[in-house]
Design an enzyme around this catalytic site. Structure first.
Site, mmCIF file in Angstrom:
data_model
loop_
_atom_site.group_PDB
_atom_site.id
_atom_site.type_symbol
_atom_site.label_atom_id
_atom_site.label_comp_id
_atom_site.label_asym_id
_atom_site.label_seq_id
_atom_site.Cartn_x
_atom_site.Cartn_y
_atom_site.Cartn_z
ATOM 1 C CB CYS A 2 39.424 30.774 43.791
ATOM 2 S SG CYS A 2 40.819 31.681 44.464
ATOM 3 N N GLY A 99 38.921 32.754 49.384
ATOM 4 C CA GLY A 99 38.820 33.714 50.494
ATOM 5 C C GLY A 99 40.203 34.062 51.009
ATOM 6 C CD GLU A 489 33.955 54.508 31.212
ATOM 7 O OE1 GLU A 489 35.122 54.145 31.053
ATOM 8 O OE2 GLU A 489 33.321 54.310 32.274
#
Ligand code: G6P
Length: 609
Positions: A2, A99, A489
């Site tokens: 986050c 976390g 890629e």
């Protein structure tokens, strides 16, 4: 995974916090929130979806005040919703967290028994209650935070505030980053440097086991037990874009380097070392299926499909359940056998890949049980499957998948051990040995990452090749496929992967002095046979790059280049062998000047057929 921001000073906190969160947008999020202190009260605003939604809410319901905390959530425990968004409040405590608290179920049960009620499904809210509980016993915020932290297992970056102690923030770190920005009469805290660069370049990085008390007047560092810590700030000279990549040139290189930590996060709380078992709470409801299932269809696209090929090997070897591996786009149209004896296991980083989702829907329509391995919480595939195991690798920004792949391999191995133990096909000592090796895997992964300069030099030598072959055997054959996929890629070089034994049935016709052949040659994987395949290439003039954990003069004799990787348990070699191949593709692309993070014509998440 986050984004965290905190501020104390003379500015309007909400402006600083929202701006910081905007700069962390690259981390990806599903909800956001702010808490600001004014007139002795902390007020909270939260909203689901993009940060814009929170900004719109703040325009209608502003949060004036000079200190506060802000958070963008990337869900791990509990789906993205307003109730699950941070900040979380319990009594006089408001906090944000990044976390995973592993023992949150036990702590929640204990707090519930003492009469506490919860308004979210998150592990974070437990921490707010623990701290509030300690404050209710007369401790100040610092002591209460220390006491609560002592009870936590897992990883956390926390920032805590309370109306009882205005103008103060407490930050704590264990295995998840926290950085403090030092200003003049103001101070900042964040999960990542970019959030703070517009305000200051003087930063203090917290180490694991440390706490910081942050006020406008200064910052005090200490260990969790209160012992003071002295540290000089660092001046950060990164430009804002480099800062988003934590100083790495590309997201891909950052994500390659995050793999040891991402693997730890996938295993966290799931390994039972003493009993040699794996606990998969997320799949608990599907335990009966694992016992009864007679066939598993592993379905995915792209890199995740390669993970499934390795997964088939893991599951068949350890759990003796026959597996079929399919591309999402093939499965749905080939009239697969869908009956009650089989189940479908979908693997997807994004959880949004249209073809994989369609396979899940097809299984559901046929009343076949479904499970998924996903990275993005509450994604479509996760929601549509009966059970889901999250990889917790954190947001993957680079289009070419690296840490998602390695954590998919880890998750598939955990599932294979789990089923094998349940079905009695995997003995406790063999499983114990494997779990022990998994626990130690991040070390050898870091050793493999440390070969970056050597692989960079190798990439320079092969940068002009127009074709590449990658070969391997057994469970490392899919790693050859993945190595070839990564190279095409990223660098647009034509590359193919083959089982080494299949070379002589066709691809050997392609071998010439201009054809580099990457040979995966682990000690425990048909070593002698693959060595003879190498000799077949040598005698036709091919250039051989060997990736091996063996120190063998016979290899040196035949190979043009040798990349020596650490030895790990044979079932973990696919993870170790993946790392130099990722680095090889990365450096070849860098030297060819292609767009590493966003290769032409590719998309990170393919939500159309
Ligand atoms: C796209 C991406 C690949 C990825 C594949 C499957 O093609 O470019 O990197 O492997 O989709 O994505 P998923 O999110 O389902 O793992």
């Amino acid at each position: 995974m986050c984004g965290i921001v905190g501020y104390v000073g003379e500015r309007e906190a909400s402006g600083v916090l929202v701006h910081g969160l905007q700069l962390l947008e690259y981390r990806g999020y599903d909800s956001a929130g702010l808490a600001v202190l004014a007139n002795g009260d902390v007020s909270v605003r939260r909203s689901v979806g993009k940060l814009k939604n929170l900004e719109n809410l703040l325009a209608v319901e502003p949060l004036p005040g000079k200190s506060g905390i802000g958070h963008t959530r990337w869900a791990t425990h509990g789906r993205p919703s307003e109730a699950n968004a941070h900040p979380h409040r319990a009594g006089r405590v408001v906090l944000i967290h990044n976390g995973i608290i592993e023992n949150f179920l036990e702590l929640r049960a204990e707090l519930q028994a003492s009469g506490r009620e919860f308004s979210s499904e998150t592990d974070t809210e437990i921490v707010a209650h623990l701290i509030d509980d300690e404050m209710a016993r007369g401790r100040d915020l610092a002591a209460a935070t220390r006491a609560a932290i002592a009870r936590l297992e897992g990883s956390f970056a926390l920032v805590v505030m309370s109306s009882d102690e205005p103008g103060k923030l407490f930050a704590a770190k264990s295995a998840t980053p926290i950085v403090i920005g030092l200003g003049d009469g103001e101070n900042f805290v964040a999960s990542d440097v970019p959030a703070l660069l517009d305000y200051t370049r003087d930063m203090l990085f917290l180490e694991d086991g440390e706490m910081a008390e942050i006020s406008s007047a200064g910052v005090r560092l200490s260990l969790f037990d209160g012992t003071p810590v002295e540290r000089e700030p660092r001046r950060i000279t990164w430009d804002p874009v480099t800062a988003q990549k934590s100083g790495y040139k590309h997201f891909m290189l950052k994500e390659i380097n995050e793999q040891p930590q991402a693997t730890i996060d996938t295993m966290r709380g799931r390994l039972l070392v003493e009993s040699g078992d794996v606990t998969l709470e997320d799949l608990e409801s599907s335990n009966d299926w694992w016992n009864q299932v007679e066939r598993i269809d592993l379905v995915a696209c792209g890199t995740a499909w390669h993970a499934c090929l390795v997964g088939k090997f893991f599951i068949e070897k350890l759990a003796r359940v026959p597996c079929n591996v399919d591309y999402g786009s093939e499965f749905r149209y080939r009239d697969p056998i869908l009956d009650g004896r089989g189940m479908l296991l979908a693997v997807s980083q994004s959880g949004e890949t249209a073809d994989t989702l369609a396979a899940v829907e097809a299984a559901r329509a046929a009343k076949v049980r479904t499970a998924a391995i996903c990275n993005v919480v509450d994604s479509s595939i996760a929601r549509r499957s009966d059970a889901v195991l999250y990889t917790h690798a954190g947001p993957e920004i680079s289009v070419a998948s690296t840490k998602a792949f390695v954590t998919q391999l880890t998750a598939l191995l955990l599932i294979a051990i789990h089923i094998g133990r349940r079905r009695g096909t995997l003995a406790a000592d063999a499983s114990g040995e494997l779990i022990e090796s998994l626990l130690h895997l991040p070390g050898p992964m870091r050793d493999a990452l440390a070969m970056a300069d050597e692989i960079d030099a190798l990439a320079r030598r092969y940068v002009n090749a127009e074709n590449f072959l990658f070969v391997g055997r057994g469970l490392n054959y899919p790693i050859a496929l993945e190595g070839a996929l990564k190279l095409k890629e990223l660098s647009y070089i034509h590359a193919e992967g083959y089982p080494a034994g299949e070379l002589k049935h066709g691809p050997i016709a392609l071998i010439s002095e201009t054809m580099p052949v990457v040979v995966l040659l682990p000690k425990n994987g048909a070593y002698a046979k693959t060595l003879s395949n190498m000799k077949e290439v040598e005698s036709r003039g091919g250039q051989i790059i060997v990736v091996t954990d063996v120190d063998d003069p016979a290899v040196e004799e035949v190979a043009n280049d040798v990349i020596r990787v650490p030895t790990v348990h044979s079932l973990l070699m696919p993870i170790i062998l993946s790392i130099p191949l990722q680095l090889l593709s990365y450096f070849v692309a860098v030297h060819r000047g292609t767009d590493v993070d966003q290769p032409r014509n590719l998309a990170k998440s393919v939500t159309v057929e």
